[in-house]
Design a protein around this motif. Structure first.
Motif, short mmCIF file in Angstrom:
data_model
loop_
_atom_site.label_atom_id
_atom_site.label_comp_id
_atom_site.label_asym_id
_atom_site.label_seq_id
_atom_site.Cartn_x
_atom_site.Cartn_y
_atom_site.Cartn_z
N ASP A 461 0.85 -1.18 0.00
CA ASP A 461 0.00 0.00 0.00
C ASP A 461 0.89 1.23 0.00
OD1 ASP A 461 -2.31 1.53 -0.05
OD2 ASP A 461 -3.31 0.21 1.37
N VAL A 464 -2.09 7.57 -2.72
CA VAL A 464 -3.12 7.45 -3.76
C VAL A 464 -2.62 7.91 -5.11
CG1 VAL A 464 -5.06 7.65 -2.16
CG2 VAL A 464 -4.03 9.72 -3.11
N SER A 467 0.85 3.56 -7.73
CA SER A 467 0.23 2.25 -7.87
C SER A 467 1.31 1.19 -7.92
CB SER A 467 -0.65 2.17 -9.12
OG SER A 467 0.15 2.33 -10.28
N THR A 475 -3.79 3.70 -1.60
CA THR A 475 -4.99 4.17 -0.89
C THR A 475 -4.69 5.20 0.17
OG1 THR A 475 -4.82 2.40 0.76
CG2 THR A 475 -6.12 1.93 -1.23
N THR A 493 -6.63 6.20 6.67
CA THR A 493 -6.28 5.31 5.56
C THR A 493 -5.07 4.44 5.89
OG1 THR A 493 -5.01 7.12 4.55
CG2 THR A 493 -7.29 6.82 3.82
#
Length: 756
Positions: A461, A464, A467, A475, A493
Motif C-alpha cells: 500500500d 493514492v 500504484s 490508498t 487510511t
C-alpha cells in the motif's frame, strides 16, 4: 436399577425398535455383497454387535466416536465370570469435518518501523526545518515539509492496530513484535545524534548534542519487542521499549534531521536480521509475516537516489559555505558508481552480534553481482526461520508512507539552482519539485516496496498518487504531521492499510481451534473407573499441521474420587487446532466396580438425547465432551462450543457365586500387557437410519443367511436401543439438569451399593 416400565424409555425404545427392522434388512444386503468376514473381538461375547457399530455424534465441525471392546467384563479385580477379563479397551476418536475456512492457526507479525526524518520523527526544535516557504524562525516549531505522521500514528495507535488485525482474522491467533531501523551511517548520516546547524547571521555551525541514535551497531537495527506478544499486550510493550528507550519519551527522535539520510535507509540490513531471527523469537509452529513501514528506497542497484534535488544537499552546501565542514569533503557527487556517491547502491556488511553478521551487497528482489547468492526475496523463502515456519516462507508486506520522499510534487524537493556548482563536487541540474530527478527518486521508493511484496506473496500500500501494477492502486491520503511537539495521531487510511495486511496464502479447511481448556475430555460414569496402570496412547494425523505435535498421552486429572482424562491435539497452543480431514484417536482402559450386574450401563458422563434416555449425567460436575472454538461459529464469534461424546454401554457380569468386592483391579490381560493398540481406521460413516454406523461384514463364520439375519437383528436391537447417536451442542456455562445418577459421587442414596 432402571424400571422396565419407565415411560420415557418405553416410548423411545419403541421408536428405535421400528428403525431396527430396516437396519436388519440393510445388514442382510451387506452380507450378501460378499465382503470379508467379521474379525473376532478379544474377550468379548457380542462380536457381531461390536464389529458393526461404533457410536458417533457430530453434525458440525467434529465427528466424535467412542467404542469399548469387549462390552462385557468381569467385576473389577475378578476374572471369574463368563467374560473372563475385568477391563475393556476404550477407543475415543475425532474427525474434523466440513469445509471450514482458509486460515493459519497462528501468525507472528513483526513490524519493521523505519525512523528516517520524513517518517514522522524529525527533530526540528530550534533549527531550520526545511523548505515549504517557512522562514528560519517560524520553521523551528514545524516539521519538515510534507512530513508523514507514520511513526506518531503507529505509537499512539498500537492497540488499535494489533486488535484490528486480530479481529480481521478471527480464526487465527496473532502475536506481534517490533524492530525499528533508520540511520545508514553513510555520507548523510551524522551517526552520533549531533546536529550541525547554524543561526541566521552566524559565521559558523554549532553542534547541538543529543542522545538519540547510538553509534553502530544499534543505529541500524534495534529490536524493541523480540518476544512476540498478544494484541492486548502489544501497546504496553511498544511504550516501554520503543517510546522510552529510542524516542526517549518524546514525539520525535532526538538527533534526527536533514543531516541524516531520508531517501534511502538500512531496510536491507533490517530485513536480513529479521529474516534470520536476530533478536527475534520466531516460532516454527506459526506463519511469519513482516510488515515494513517507511518511505525510503533500499541501497540496491535498481533503486538509487539523487540527493542533489533535496533539502539535504541544500543544507550540506550551505553548512560548508558558512564555515562548517561535512564529514566527507569534497561533497559527494549526486548519482554515480564511484565510492563518493550520495546514495550508494550496495548495503554494507553489518555485525548483528558477536557470531552473526550480514554480508555486503545483499540484493533486494534479486541477487547482486557482488553477492550472487542472496537477496531479501530469496531469503524470505530459504532463511531457516522462514523455511521452517508453517507456511515454509516469510510473507513481507510493505507500506510506503505518503510524504516528500514518495511524492515528487512536494515542494520539499525545492533546490535553488544557485546551490549547485561543480566546484563543490555537485551536479548543477536545476531540479525542483516535479522535476525528472524528483519523479525518478519517488518512483524508485514505490517500485522497491511493490516488487518485494509481489516477490514474497505480501500486500503493498502507498500514496493514492501511485500504484503497484495495473490493479493495485495506492490508498493512503496525505495527513499533515502537525507541530513537532504535538503531532497528529490520526491517519484513517493508514489504519485501514495495516488492518488489511496480507498473511500469505493460508491453508483451507480450519474447522476448530483449541479453547482455554482441553479439546477432549473423558469422564467415566457410574461404577466405571479409568485403569491408570494400563497403557494410554493417542495418535493424530494432519495434512496441514507439523508432524510430531500430537499429545501422545492424556493429562490425568483427579476430581474428587473420579479420574478424568484430558487431551489436546497438541500441547503447542499455536497448533492446537483441527483442519478438515484431521484424525485423532486415543486408547485407554476402563474397569467396572459393579453393581449393577448383567445390565448394560453407560461408561461415560455424556449429554446427548441418548445419554439422557440411559440416565447418564455429569460426574463431579464434568462431562465427556469436545470443547473448542469453531472457525464457523454457531453460537457467537469466539464462543467456546461443546459437543458430547456419544453414549456407550458396557455390562459388568456378576461373579460366579460371589458378591461385590473392593479388591484392587487385576493387571491387564496377557501378562499385564494391554492388547495392542489398533492402527487408526477410517471414521464411521453415519447411515441414514437411526444414527447407527454399519461396517462391511462377510458370512464366512455362518452357514446360512437366515441365521445371520436373526443374529444381526438381535445385535442391532441391542445397539440401537442403547446407543442412538444424537448430537447436541450447548454454550459453555449453560446450567444443566441437577438430578444425577445414583452413581454420582455426591449422591446421598442409602440404596447405593445394595442395588435398590
Amino acid at each position: 436399577m432402571r424400571s422396565p416400565s419407565h415411560p420415557r424409555r418405553t416410548i423411545r425404545g419403541f421408536q428405535a425398535a421400528r428403525a431396527v427392522l430396516a437396519v436388519g434388512a440393510f445388514a442382510v444386503l451387506i452380507l450378501q455383497s460378499g465382503t470379508s468376514p467379521i474379525p473376532p473381538v478379544s474377550g468379548g461375547s457380542r462380536l457381531i454387535a461390536l464389529s458393526l457399530a461404533m457410536p458417533g455424534v457430530g453434525a458440525g465441525p467434529l465427528w466424535l466416536s467412542l467404542n469399548a471392546s469387549p462390552d462385557e467384563i468381569c467385576q473389577w479385580g475378578q476374572a471369574v465370570c463368563s467374560g473372563g477379563v475385568d477391563a475393556t479397551r476404550v477407543t475415543l476418536g475425532a474427525l474434523a469435518t466440513g469445509s471450514g475456512v482458509p486460515a493459519w492457526p497462528a501468525v507472528q507479525v513483526l513490524f519493521l518501523l523505519e525512523t528516517t526524518p520524513y517518517d514522522g520523527v524529525a527533530d526540528t526544535q530550534g533549527i531550520w526545518s526545511g523548505a515549504c516557504g517557512y522562514t528560519s524562525f517560524v520553521a523551528r516549531a514545524y516539521p519538515l515539509c510534507d512530513e508523514s505522521n507514520g511513526v506518531p500514528y503507529f505509537v499512539a495507535n498500537a492497540a488499535n492496530i494489533s486488535q484490528s488485525i486480530q479481529q480481521a482474522h478471527p480464526s487465527t491467533q496473532f502475536t506481534f513484535g517490533l524492530v525499528d531501523f533508520g540511520a545508514t551511517e553513510d555520507h548523510y548520516d551524522d551517526n552520533n545524534g549531533i546536529h550541525h546547524v547554524w543561526e541566521s547571521g552566524s559565521t559558523s555551525t554549532w553542534p547541538m548534542n543529543t542522545t538519540g541514535w547510538d553509534p553502530a551497531p544499534y543505529s541500524e537495527y534495534h529490536v524493541d519487542v523480540g518476544g512476540f506478544v498478544g494484541a492486548n499486550q502489544f501497546p504496553d510493550a511498544v511504550e516501554s521499549t520503543f517510546v522510552r528507550n529510542v524516542l526517549q519519551d518524546k514525539p520525535y527522535l532526538p538527533g534526527s534531521n536533514l543531516t541524516d539520510n531520508f531517501l534511502h535507509s538500512s531496510s536491507i540490513t533490517a530485513l536480513y536480521g529479521a529474516l534470520y531471527g536476530a533478536g527475534v523469537n520466531w516460532s516454527d509452529s506459526t506463519h511469519h509475516v513482516i510488515v515494513v513501514i517507511g518511505s525510503t528506497a533500499p541501497r540496491a542497484p535498481s533503486y538509487t537516489q539523487n540527493y542533489c534535488v533535496s533539502d539535504t544537499w541544500w543544507n550540506w552546501v550551505d553548512n560548508a559555505n558558512m564555515g562548517g565542514r561535512p564529514t566527507v569533503w569534497p561533497p559527494p557527487t549526486c548519482v554515480s558508481n564511484d565510492t563518493n556517491v550520495t546514495s550508494p547502491s550496495c548495503e554494507p556488511a553489518y555485525q548483528f552480534n558477536a557470531t552473526f553478521a550480514s554480508p555486503a551487497c545483499v540484493g533486494w528482489v534479486s541477487p547482486t553481482a557482488a553477492d550472487p547468492t542472496d537477496s531479501i526475496a530469496e531469503l524470505a523463502a530459504k532463511a531457516p526461520s522462514c523455511a521452517s515456519s508453517l507456511g515454509g516462507n516469510c510473507t513481507i508486506d510493505t507500506i510506503d508512507l505518503f510524504d516528500t520522499s514518495t511524492d515528487p510534487q512536494s515542494i520539499g524537493w525545492y533546490s535553488p539552482a544557485m546551490d549547485y556548482n561543480t566546484t563543490e563536487g555537485g551536479i548543477h541540474n536545476g531540479s525542483t519539485a516535479g522535476s525528472w530527478w524528483a519523479v525518478e527518486d519517488a518512483q524508485h521508493v514505490i517500485r522497491a516496496g511493490c516488487e518485494l511484496a509481489n516477490a514474497t506473496g505480501g500486500t503493498w500500500d502507498g500514496p493514492v498518487i501511485s500504484s503497484c501494477g495495473p490493479n493495485r492502486a495506492g490508498t493512503l491520503l496525505y495527513v499533515p504531521h502537525g507541530p513537532v511537539a504535538l503531532p497528529t495521531t490520526s491517519n484513517p487510511t493508514l489504519g485501514v492499510a495495516l488492518e488489511n495486511l496480507g498473511v500469505g496464502d493460508p491453508p483451507d479447511g480450519l474447522v476448530a481451534r483449541g479453547g482455554q481448556g482441553p479439546l477432549f475430555t473423558f469422564v467415566p460414569y457410574g461404577g466405571f473407573r479409568v485403569d491408570t496402570r494400563a497403557g494410554m496412547t493417542a495418535t493424530c494425523t494432519s495434512a496441514h499441521l507439523p508432524s510430531g505435535e500430537c499429545q501422545g498421552g492424556p493429562t490425568i486429572v483427579q476430581k474428587g474420587s473420579t479420574t478424568v482424562l484430558e487431551w489436546n491435539w497438541s500441547q503447542d497452543t499455536n497448533v492446537n487446532d483441527l483442519y478438515s480431514g484431521d484424525r485423532w484417536t486415543a486408547e485407554f482402559y476402563l474397569v467396572g466396580q459393579g453393581p449393577p450386574f448383567d445390565t448394560a450401563t453407560p461408561i461415560d458422563a455424556c449429554f446427548t438425547a441418548a445419554c439422557d434416555a440411559s440416565e447418564s449425567s455429569s460426574t463431579s460436575g464434568l462431562e465427556s465432551e469436545a470443547s473448542f472454538v469453531a472457525a464457523v461459529p454457531t453460537i457467537g464469534p469466539g464462543s467456546v462450543e461443546r459437543e458430547s461424546l456419544p453414549l456407550v454401554e458396557v455390562t459388568v457380569l456378576a461373579p460366579y457365586g460371589q458378591t461385590s468386592t473392593t479388591t484392587p483391579p487385576s493387571p491387564p490381560p496377557a501378562g499385564g500387557v494391554p492388547p495392542p493398540v489398533p492402527a487408526p481406521s477410517a471414521p464411521p460413516v453415519p447411515s441414514p437410519v437411526g444414527g447407527v454406523v454399519i461396517s462391511p461384514v462377510g458370512i464366512a463364520a455362518f452357514s446360512s443367511l437366515s441365521a445371520v439375519a436373526g443374529v444381526l437383528g438381535a445385535a442391532f436391537a441391542h445397539v440401537t436401543l442403547q446407543r442412538r447417536a444424537i448430537r447436541m451442542r450447548v454454550p459453555v456455562g449453560v446450567a444443566r439438569r441437577g438430578a444425577g445418577s445414583r452413581f454420582d459421587d455426591a449422591q446421598e442414596d442409602p440404596r447405593l451399593g445394595r442395588f435398590g
